[in-house]
Scaffold this active site. Structure first.
Site, mmCIF file in Angstrom:
data_model
loop_
_atom_site.group_PDB
_atom_site.id
_atom_site.type_symbol
_atom_site.label_atom_id
_atom_site.label_comp_id
_atom_site.label_asym_id
_atom_site.label_seq_id
_atom_site.Cartn_x
_atom_site.Cartn_y
_atom_site.Cartn_z
ATOM 1 N N LYS A 93 -1.843 -3.225 5.709
ATOM 2 C CA LYS A 93 -2.374 -2.052 5.014
ATOM 3 C C LYS A 93 -3.534 -2.351 4.058
ATOM 4 C CE LYS A 93 -0.507 -1.511 0.944
ATOM 5 N NZ LYS A 93 0.103 -0.754 -0.124
ATOM 6 N N SER A 133 -2.245 8.151 6.263
ATOM 7 C CA SER A 133 -2.953 7.916 5.004
ATOM 8 C C SER A 133 -4.172 8.815 4.882
ATOM 9 C CB SER A 133 -3.395 6.445 4.961
ATOM 10 O OG SER A 133 -4.371 6.258 3.966
ATOM 11 N N THR A 135 -6.850 7.959 4.142
ATOM 12 C CA THR A 135 -8.006 7.188 4.587
ATOM 13 C C THR A 135 -8.536 7.687 5.929
ATOM 14 O OG1 THR A 135 -8.830 4.915 4.607
ATOM 15 C CG2 THR A 135 -6.840 5.350 5.873
ATOM 16 N N TYR A 157 -8.430 -0.559 9.249
ATOM 17 C CA TYR A 157 -7.093 -0.127 8.803
ATOM 18 C C TYR A 157 -6.954 1.383 9.005
ATOM 19 C CZ TYR A 157 -3.928 1.946 5.393
ATOM 20 O OH TYR A 157 -2.985 2.733 4.785
ATOM 21 N N LYS A 161 -4.532 3.859 11.654
ATOM 22 C CA LYS A 161 -3.732 5.036 11.269
ATOM 23 C C LYS A 161 -4.104 6.218 12.161
ATOM 24 C CE LYS A 161 -1.277 3.508 7.753
ATOM 25 N NZ LYS A 161 0.198 3.403 7.857
ATOM 26 N N ASN A 186 -2.657 8.523 -3.013
ATOM 27 C CA ASN A 186 -2.555 7.208 -3.671
ATOM 28 C C ASN A 186 -1.226 7.051 -4.397
ATOM 29 O OD1 ASN A 186 -5.496 7.658 -3.136
ATOM 30 N ND2 ASN A 186 -5.593 5.595 -4.015
ATOM 31 N N LEU A 207 -5.669 -0.376 -7.388
ATOM 32 C CA LEU A 207 -5.975 -0.249 -8.813
ATOM 33 C C LEU A 207 -4.771 -0.434 -9.706
ATOM 34 C CD1 LEU A 207 -8.019 0.479 -11.060
ATOM 35 C CD2 LEU A 207 -7.349 2.877 -10.735
#
Ligand code: WQD
Length: 350
Positions: A93, A133, A135, A157, A161, A186, A207
């Site tokens: 991931k 995700s 993303t 990645y 997905k 997130n 983060l």
């Protein structure tokens, strides 16, 4: 909230269930009265997380340390148990790693999913929830993002997905398997007990664990990737969602599948986010409130592949799953800090 009520989902297999999100999902499933099996190869997780899940719930997790690409061993699990539903999280991931090692990502994430789906068909397992995700939206033209937005992953990645979503859609259309795709934004935070949480191997890519380690004095400062984005303060904006809220979305997804029976659509997709965006600096400031001291940061160049803003329109999940993210950013960072202070080395036992 009972899924057992209709007696059609009793045993759930969670692939990647020893991971950060998977372990929180296991807690919710056990608390809902379900039996939980986990397949995990422990490549980026710890069996200790499952010991903690058992401590939190007082219930048992049946754990198999298996690589999902090992068809023979995966098959023994399906031969041994009557599995009613699968929640599929197992996969590599890291966005950055996927750019450096695309073939490893395609091989691992796609092949393991194909093995799993072959087992579902062979053993007549009718329900699967997939950990997708945000993303897959790439760099959205506007925010907030709905499920109808264009899909254009910008890294290997994210493309795995997207490919898995398409594979699942095709399988749902060709069989009796019911699919729910959950697009996570997130996930951050930790269970209120402080017993399970995010424990990345090596240097955190994300983060929150990085901020956490700076707050513990394990790292010098947070490097903020970009201060010149067209956002409230120039730093990246994301939809941070408490991992427990995210986990609850999975039991709601299973309930929706069972509730709809044969009449529901064969493949549903939902955004699991709060609907609110926070910048990197806002997250750091919130974390300072939680830990009680300043967190040093430095604004540096943008990270390749990052987008300026991405946050969800969660209206579809709110309505169709009867699910809503309840926890605010302040609670997310407080729970993250609680986990970190209780477990300075994550699950590593001295
Ligand atoms: C958040 C913000 C960074 C680290 C990715 C994947 C997503 C999911 C979560 C797997 C961005 C900034 C970060 C740091 C920083 N992955 N940042 N300094 O990139 O939104 O999402 O991780 O499940 O699928 O795409 O999350 O936490 O890496 O970054 O300034 O040390 O924090 O630029 O604006 P991201 P992130």
């Amino acid at each position: 909230m009972r899924i057992l009520g209709r007696g059609r989902i009793k045993t759930v297999l969670v692939t990647g269930g020893a991971g950060y999100i998977g372990s929180h999902i296991c807690v919710e499933l056990l608390d809902a009265g379900l039996e939980v099996l986990v397949i995990d190869n422990l490549s980026n997780s710890s069996q200790e997380a499952l010991n903690r899940v058992e401590k939190i719930t007082g219930k048992t997790v049946l754990f198999y340390q298996i690589n999902l690409q090992d068809k023979a061993r995966v098959k023994t699990v399906f031969e041994t148990h009557t599995i009613d539903a699968v929640i599929h999280l197992a996969g590599l991931k890291s966005v950055g790693d996927s750019c450096r090692l695309p073939l490893e990502y395609y091989q691992n994430n796609i092949s393991s999913t194909l093995v799993l789906l072959e087992m579902l068909e062979q053993f007549s397992v009718r329900n699967i929830v997939f950990s997708s995700s945000a993303t897959v939206y790439g760099d959205p033209a506007t925010v907030p993002v709905t499920e109808q937005f264009p899909l254009r992953a910008t890294n290997p990645y994210g493309r795995t997905k997207l490919m898995i979503e398409e594979i699942l859609r095709d399988v749902a259309n060709a069989s009796h398997i019911k699919v729910v795709l959950l697009r996570y934004f997130n996930p951050i935070g930790a269970h209120e007990s402080g017993l399970i949480g995010e424990a990345p191997n090596g240097t955190p890519n994300n983060l929150l664990p990085y901020i956490s380690q700076v707050a513990m004095g394990q790292r010098d400062k947070v490097l903020i990737f970009g201060g010149d984005y067209p956002t409230i303060d120039g730093t990246g904006v994301r939809d941070y969602i408490h991992v427990v809220d995210l986990a609850k979305g999975h039991t709601k997804a299973l309930q929706e599948i069972v509730g709809n029976g044969s009449k529901g659509e064969s493949c549903q997709v939902y955004n699991l986010g709060t609907g609110h965006g926070h910048s990197v600096i806002e997250v750091i400031k919130a974390f300072e409130q939680a830990c009680g001291h300043k967190i040093i940061y430095e604004i540096v160049d943008r990270r390749s592949g990052d987008v300026a803003e991405c946050y969800a329109n969660p209206a579809l999940a709110n309505e169709k799953l009867n699910w809503r993210a309840e926890k605010e950013l302040s609670e997310m960072v407080m729970d993250a800090w609680h986990w970190q202070t209780q477990n300075p080395k994550g699950y590593k036992i001295d």
